[in-house]
Design an enzyme around this catalytic site. Structure first.
Site, mmCIF file in Angstrom:
data_model
loop_
_atom_site.group_PDB
_atom_site.id
_atom_site.type_symbol
_atom_site.label_atom_id
_atom_site.label_comp_id
_atom_site.label_asym_id
_atom_site.label_seq_id
_atom_site.Cartn_x
_atom_site.Cartn_y
_atom_site.Cartn_z
ATOM 1 N N THR A 33 2.478 2.610 -2.657
ATOM 2 C CA THR A 33 3.826 2.209 -2.850
ATOM 3 C C THR A 33 3.870 1.188 -1.790
ATOM 4 O O THR A 33 3.020 1.147 -0.744
ATOM 5 C CB THR A 33 4.474 3.269 -1.960
ATOM 6 O OG1 THR A 33 4.561 4.397 -2.914
ATOM 7 C CG2 THR A 33 5.894 2.831 -1.321
ATOM 8 N N ASP A 89 -3.843 0.727 -3.299
ATOM 9 C CA ASP A 89 -2.858 1.197 -2.352
ATOM 10 C C ASP A 89 -2.879 -0.085 -1.453
ATOM 11 O O ASP A 89 -3.497 -0.960 -1.139
ATOM 12 C CB ASP A 89 -2.888 2.874 -2.290
ATOM 13 C CG ASP A 89 -1.498 3.182 -1.284
ATOM 14 O OD1 ASP A 89 -0.631 2.011 -0.987
ATOM 15 O OD2 ASP A 89 -1.182 3.979 -0.832
ATOM 16 N N GLY A 90 -1.026 -0.739 -0.952
ATOM 17 C CA GLY A 90 -1.344 -1.364 -0.165
ATOM 18 C C GLY A 90 -1.598 -0.389 1.254
ATOM 19 O O GLY A 90 -2.343 0.638 1.760
ATOM 20 N N LYS A 102 -1.467 3.308 8.003
ATOM 21 C CA LYS A 102 -0.210 4.104 6.304
ATOM 22 C C LYS A 102 1.084 3.734 6.863
ATOM 23 O O LYS A 102 1.213 5.336 7.638
ATOM 24 C CB LYS A 102 -0.858 3.992 5.332
ATOM 25 C CG LYS A 102 -1.642 3.753 4.566
ATOM 26 C CD LYS A 102 -2.080 3.688 3.218
ATOM 27 C CE LYS A 102 -1.759 3.892 2.495
ATOM 28 N NZ LYS A 102 -1.029 2.983 2.169
ATOM 29 N N GLY A 105 5.787 2.237 4.320
ATOM 30 C CA GLY A 105 6.776 2.107 4.080
ATOM 31 C C GLY A 105 7.674 3.387 3.933
ATOM 32 O O GLY A 105 8.223 3.999 2.319
ATOM 33 N N GLU A 111 0.746 9.391 -0.423
ATOM 34 C CA GLU A 111 -0.400 8.410 -0.690
ATOM 35 C C GLU A 111 -1.498 8.913 0.228
ATOM 36 O O GLU A 111 -1.875 8.616 -0.437
ATOM 37 C CB GLU A 111 0.029 7.454 0.065
ATOM 38 C CG GLU A 111 1.238 6.415 0.201
ATOM 39 C CD GLU A 111 1.390 5.128 0.917
ATOM 40 O OE1 GLU A 111 1.998 4.151 0.235
ATOM 41 O OE2 GLU A 111 1.338 5.633 1.991
HETATM 42 C C1 5RP Z 1 4.332 2.065 2.155
HETATM 43 C C2 5RP Z 1 3.082 1.847 2.831
HETATM 44 C C3 5RP Z 1 2.350 0.785 2.530
HETATM 45 O O1 5RP Z 1 1.155 0.599 1.654
HETATM 46 C C4 5RP Z 1 1.897 -0.370 3.524
HETATM 47 O O2 5RP Z 1 3.439 -0.533 4.331
HETATM 48 C C5 5RP Z 1 1.681 -1.970 2.901
HETATM 49 O O3 5RP Z 1 3.240 -2.145 2.808
HETATM 50 P P1 5RP Z 1 3.230 -3.878 1.838
HETATM 51 O O4 5RP Z 1 2.210 -4.249 0.654
HETATM 52 O O5 5RP Z 1 4.483 -3.729 1.622
HETATM 53 O O6 5RP Z 1 2.817 -4.924 2.725
HETATM 54 O O7 5RP Z 1 1.801 2.578 3.599
HETATM 55 O O8 5RP Z 1 4.027 3.822 2.655
#
Ligand code: 5RP
Length: 260
Positions: A33, A89-90, A102, A105, A111
């Site tokens: 996400t 994932d990010g 993490k 978001g 996640e």
């Molecule tokens: C969501 C997360 C995202 O992976 C993290 O916030 C990174 O977001 P972005 O890719 O928009 O920088 O943990 O819960």
């Protein structure tokens, strides 16, 4: 279109594109996400359209599920997929041991469940997320709404006895209302400054009544792909102990940007 993207988005796209290129036909995939994960979804959808790749995807949030469906990916629930081959994932921060923060978001619970139900987890990120010591980014902790203020007090008291610099826990807001996760919970963001012992902190936090899960990912991430605005990507694989540099050529991927 790609030329008009901010450097940070070019970097995120480069990392996502590199990760998408590593996905193989028939894989069961966990989709993260956030903005970097959203690039991944678009890159995967392009491979599905162009190469007929067959993928089964498990999203980690309602947001990612909606985007994946919109892009034409096959989306199933984790319990229908069973075990996954790979989750991509990010992250908000990562250190040299690939310990992550993490939950920026608000999707940390799904996640973490999806990542730990996968053979491998790979993080896609821009270079700003790499840190020597975790904790500059506030650590998200998911708590149930019932008695959340008591949970917050217990957490702040606990933090006073742990190896962190700050102890303040703030309720995440969405405008004038508390932010709600996909599970209907709240998020407390912990302003820790520096986390001396992530493992001890994670175990301690999850003992507090009302805490559902925290945003520290320890021994979960196997590899990280760090993207740069000029298209350079570094693939650091903790399992293989290798680091490899490649380059993404943006102009080959025009389709991705058409609708942005
Ligand atoms: C969501 C997360 C995202 O992976 C993290 O916030 C990174 O977001 P972005 O890719 O928009 O920088 O943990 O819960």
């Amino acid at each position: 279109m790609v030329q008009t993207l901010a450097p940070i988005d070019r970097a995120k796209f480069a990392a996502a594109r590199r990760a998408a290129d590593m996905v193989e036909d028939g894989m069961k995939l966990g989709l993260g996400t956030g903005s970097t994960a959203a690039w991944l979804v678009r890159c995967l959808a392009e491979r599905v359209r162009q190469e007929g790749l067959r993928l089964t995807c498990v999203p980690t949030s309602a947001r990612t599920a909606a985007l994946a469906r919109e892009e034409g990916l096959k989306v199933v629930a984790l319990d229908d997929a069973g075990w996954l081959d790979l989750t991509i994932d990010g992250a908000d921060e990562f250190d040299a041991d690939l310990v992550l923060i993490k939950g920026g978001g608000g999707a940390l619970l799904q996640e973490k469940i999806v990542a730990t139900a996968s053979d491998r987890m790979m993080v896609i990120t821009d270079a700003t997320k790499e840190v020597k010591a975790l904790g500059a980014f506030p650590l998200p902790v998911e708590v149930i709404p019932f008695g959340w203020q008591a949970s917050r007090m217990l957490i702040e008291e606990l933090l006073g006895s742990l190896d962190v610099m700050g102890t303040k826990a703030s309720l995440r807001m969405n405008g004038t209302r508390p932010f709600m996760t996909d599970e209907g919970n709240h998020i407390l963001d912990l302003a820790l400054g520096r986390i001396g012992n992530p493992r001890q902190l994670s175990l301690a936090l999850n003992q507090v009544p009302g805490v559902v899960e925290n945003g520290l990912f320890i021994d979960i991430c196997d590899a990280v792909i760090i993207g740069h605005a000029d298209g350079r990507v570094i693939l650091r694989d903790a399992i293989a102990g290798t680091e490899q540099e490649d380059r993404i050529h943006f102009e080959e991927t025009d389709n991705i940007f058409r609708e942005l």
